[in-house]
Design an enzyme around this catalytic site. Sequence first.
Site, short mmCIF file in Angstrom:
data_model
loop_
_atom_site.label_atom_id
_atom_site.label_comp_id
_atom_site.label_asym_id
_atom_site.label_seq_id
_atom_site.Cartn_x
_atom_site.Cartn_y
_atom_site.Cartn_z
N SER A 73 -3.34 -9.01 7.63
CA SER A 73 -2.80 -7.66 7.82
C SER A 73 -2.09 -7.69 9.16
CB SER A 73 -3.93 -6.65 7.82
OG SER A 73 -3.46 -5.45 8.38
N ASP A 80 -5.87 3.39 12.80
CA ASP A 80 -4.56 4.01 12.62
C ASP A 80 -4.64 5.36 11.92
OD1 ASP A 80 -3.13 2.04 13.97
OD2 ASP A 80 -3.11 0.73 12.22
N ASP A 138 0.81 -1.22 0.00
CA ASP A 138 0.00 0.00 0.00
C ASP A 138 0.84 1.27 0.00
OD1 ASP A 138 -2.36 -1.34 -0.10
OD2 ASP A 138 -2.69 -1.31 2.07
N ARG A 175 1.93 4.56 16.67
CA ARG A 175 1.57 5.62 15.74
C ARG A 175 2.03 7.01 16.18
NH1 ARG A 175 1.32 1.34 13.65
NH2 ARG A 175 -0.02 0.73 11.93
N1 ARG Z 1 -6.92 -3.06 16.21
C1 ARG Z 1 -5.62 -2.69 16.62
C2 ARG Z 1 -5.56 -1.21 16.90
O1 ARG Z 1 -6.39 -0.50 16.45
C3 ARG Z 1 -4.56 -3.15 15.64
C4 ARG Z 1 -4.44 -2.38 14.38
C5 ARG Z 1 -3.43 -3.00 13.48
N2 ARG Z 1 -3.08 -2.16 12.40
C6 ARG Z 1 -2.84 -2.60 11.17
N3 ARG Z 1 -2.57 -1.69 10.28
N4 ARG Z 1 -2.87 -3.87 10.85
O2 ARG Z 1 -4.69 -0.75 17.58
#
Ligand code: ARG
Length: 407
Positions: free
Chosen positions: A178, A127, A14, A98
């Site tokens: 993912s 995210d 991506d 993040r």
């Molecule tokens: N659900 C988790 C969170 O919001 C994990 C997110 C994982 N991110 C990803 N881009 N696969 O913190």
Amino acid sequence: MAKRVVLAYSGGLDTSVAVRWMIEEWGVEVVCVLVNVGQDAESSESFDDIKVRALAAGAMDFVVVDAREEMADDFCAKAIVANARYEGKYPLVSALSRPVIVRHLVDQARKFDAQAVAHGCTGKGNDQVRFEVGTHALAPDLEVLAPARNWGMTRADSVDYAEKWEIPIRASKEKIYSIDENLWGRAIECGAMEDPWAAPPEEPYTLTRVTNSEPFEVTVSFEAGLPVALDGVALSLADLIKTLNHRAGATGFGRLDMVENRRVGIKSREVYECPGALAIIGAHADLEDLTLEREVHHEKARLETRWAELVYDGMWFSPLKEALDAFMQETQRHVSGDVRLRFEAPGLMRVVGRRSPEALYDYGLATYDAADTFQHADSEGYFKIYGLGVKTWAARQGAKNATPTKS
Ligand code: ARG
């Protein structure tokens, strides 16, 4: 002059497609910034290979920032003192990384004189919230671009797009999972796990495969709320987390399987492996049981829930989160001592002992043997007063609560 954009680049499909797509569609210049928050530990790909891809996609520059110690000392450390677990379970793996990435995006945006930052998130996840709110908090003047929310391509379309532009990607059209990883653990989504009833497959796990079936103990030493040594050996926080990821993970400890509430209103089934994080938080919370005064302890538990929600929701850089950090920090002055953790495959951890020079546990007060120092006579008057309101209430009702409802 073309607008210049600093992109949070992972090396994946991506963000690689995002480089070329933003150049073609928006006519911008793109600087790729890869922030190492500990994802390198399990990666099979070097940053040099990732750089080749970024430049092939059209980036004007590629920068790697080593933020592993920062991730540990400024971010995981605050999560430890807050015993941070979103919805009582998830230790905020992605949510913690993040804001680290955002800090460096903004820093690089200043260095490159850029007008915008960009990320590769879709519109469905958390995210994007963390990137955008975080950037606005640190740099209200910077624009935030989200090409993946605009391009309307499926994964297969993106693979075709990369092929058309000769971007050397490794992903196939049927990427199953993912995965997001850093020092604090791994988050795994998609594939068979999108059915909340289906048991997660073994395949995507890397940190929590059972390779050691011998039970063992580790002593974690804390100073003012933070772990500083394992079995008496002093370690930096980053090394201590890494060591526990491997030692605890080898017994299969650290897996979570949950349905969680995303900020954007979607429930999602998520699988995590975070052996180090869960071991450290488990030990830390236990040491607080021994060292925190009751009222502080109970109030802290309420605020921990709020802290985890704020961080999950992208509010790392916010006045309430900072005020709560100050509260958490103040409570940690006496949280020093040792905790014994026992691990047993598959996946079991227990706290089997704790000690502290600052303990509020008083043997004389607790014991039932001859060493007892508790003033038993003091209890009598105390409970008469303590229970007086309830006694008055019961008398008014004619003791009707004393009649069992079922015979
Ligand atoms: N659900 C988790 C969170 O919001 C994990 C997110 C994982 N991110 C990803 N881009 N696969 O913190």
